[in-house]
Design an enzyme around this catalytic site. Structure first.
Site, PDB file in Angstrom:
ATOM      1  N   HIS A 186       0.813  -1.217   0.000  1.00 30.45           N
ATOM      2  CA  HIS A 186       0.000   0.000   0.000  1.00 30.45           C
ATOM      3  C   HIS A 186       0.846   1.266   0.000  1.00 30.45           C
ATOM      4  O   HIS A 186       1.904   1.342   0.619  1.00 30.45           O
ATOM      5  CB  HIS A 186      -0.942   0.010   1.212  1.00 30.45           C
ATOM      6  CG  HIS A 186      -0.225  -0.097   2.529  1.00 30.45           C
ATOM      7  ND1 HIS A 186       0.273   0.995   3.197  1.00 30.45           N
ATOM      8  CD2 HIS A 186       0.076  -1.169   3.300  1.00 30.45           C
ATOM      9  CE1 HIS A 186       0.839   0.619   4.323  1.00 30.45           C
ATOM     10  NE2 HIS A 186       0.733  -0.706   4.411  1.00 30.45           N
ATOM     11  N   ASP A 187       0.367   2.254  -0.750  1.00 31.16           N
ATOM     12  CA  ASP A 187       0.920   3.607  -0.758  1.00 31.16           C
ATOM     13  C   ASP A 187       2.308   3.705  -1.381  1.00 31.16           C
ATOM     14  O   ASP A 187       2.988   4.722  -1.217  1.00 31.16           O
ATOM     15  CB  ASP A 187       0.956   4.192   0.665  1.00 31.16           C
ATOM     16  CG  ASP A 187      -0.409   4.189   1.324  1.00 31.16           C
ATOM     17  OD1 ASP A 187      -1.290   4.918   0.836  1.00 31.16           O
ATOM     18  OD2 ASP A 187      -0.611   3.440   2.302  1.00 31.16           O
ATOM     19  N   GLY A 225       5.062  -1.040   2.780  1.00 34.53           N
ATOM     20  CA  GLY A 225       4.237   0.136   2.558  1.00 34.53           C
ATOM     21  C   GLY A 225       5.030   1.420   2.445  1.00 34.53           C
ATOM     22  O   GLY A 225       6.087   1.584   3.048  1.00 34.53           O
TER      23      GLY A 225
END
Length: 262
Positions: free
Chosen positions: A121-122, A139
């Site tokens: 994520h991200d 992340g």
């Protein structure tokens, strides 16, 4: 009409360009947009609020746009954005973003992601990168344009890999890797700069010479980081064609809260 295998499941709300191909037993979710010329192989799952550009290729068993592997995630409609011309080999996994960041995972253009690559994520991936088999990004990792990551390499959350950098096989990256620098090992250490890669991308000898001077300031002169940055800044204007590379390095070093591999 899109070429969709009869065993595939495509949500009626998904937006697929008429030229898109979807292979057997693949699943496309309601909030997915697939651009012109993209091909989805068999047994893939593309879900989440995911926007994919043109001419992307997904090999079997990819999971794209899945929920982030973050226990704080509470079902928010975060996103995944993928550009054009990317290749995702077998069993790649890419998550959407989280509200702890900007809420979006981004991948640029013309990236080559080999089997079992994981992008959490991200993350922010630039363009023209290569990630070999089982490269794993935690992340919030940022990877610059033209970076090359060797197989079985793990990158710690919030770390950055600069443009044109290169990481060797099975590296453990827990700090930032500056642009142009080659690193390897566990713990990770610098091992020169990516001279051959720059030659292949058409860098002149003069520009490569400036990159070499920046590398020497950071790694060969026993300077403090502040002193090295001052020496690098002094290179501005010495080879005007290389000022972009100098500014790229200075901007990267100005925002390195985790420190750099050194």
């Amino acid at each position: 009409m899109s070429s969709i295998h009869p065993t595939a499941i495509v949500d009626p709300a998904a937006r697929l360009h008429p030229s898109v191909e979807v292979g057997p037993y693949s699943i496309i979710g309601a909030h997915v947009s697939l651009g012109e010329g993209s091909r989805v192989g068999p047994h893939c799952v593309i879900d989440g609020h995911t926007t994919i550009g043109r001419d992307n290729r997904f090999y079997p068993f990819c999971s794209i746009g899945s929920d982030p592997q973050d226990k704080k995630y509470a079902g928010e409609p975060t996103r995944l954005e993928i550009g054009d011309g990317n290749t995702f080999r077998e069993s790649c996994t890419v998550s959407t973003g989280t509200t702890q960041d900007e809420g979006v995972t981004r991948i640029g253009d013309d990236n080559w992601l080999m089997a079992y690559v994981h992008i959490a994520h991200d993350c922010r991936i630039g363009s023209h990168t290569i990630m070999a088999n089982v490269t794993t990004l935690a992340g919030h990792v940022h990877v610059g344009d033209w970076a090359i990551i060797g197989g079985l390499t793990g990158i710690h959350q919030f770390s950055r890999v600069g443009a044109h950098a290169m990481a060797g096989f099975a590296s453990r990256i827990a700090q930032d890797v500056p642009p142009f620098v080659m690193v390897a090992g566990n713990p990770c250490e610098a091992h020169g700069f990516n001279q051959e890669g720059l030659k292949r991308r058409g860098f002149s000898a003069e520009r490569i010479g400036v990159v070499k001077q920046m590398y020497r300031a950071l790694y060969r002169k026993s300077l403090t980081l502040d002193a090295a940055k001052a020496e690098i800044e002094a290179l501005l204007g010495t080879v005007p064609d290389a000022d972009g590379e100098v500014r790229l390095m200075l901007d990267f070093l100005a925002n390195a809260p985790r420190g750099i591999v050194r």
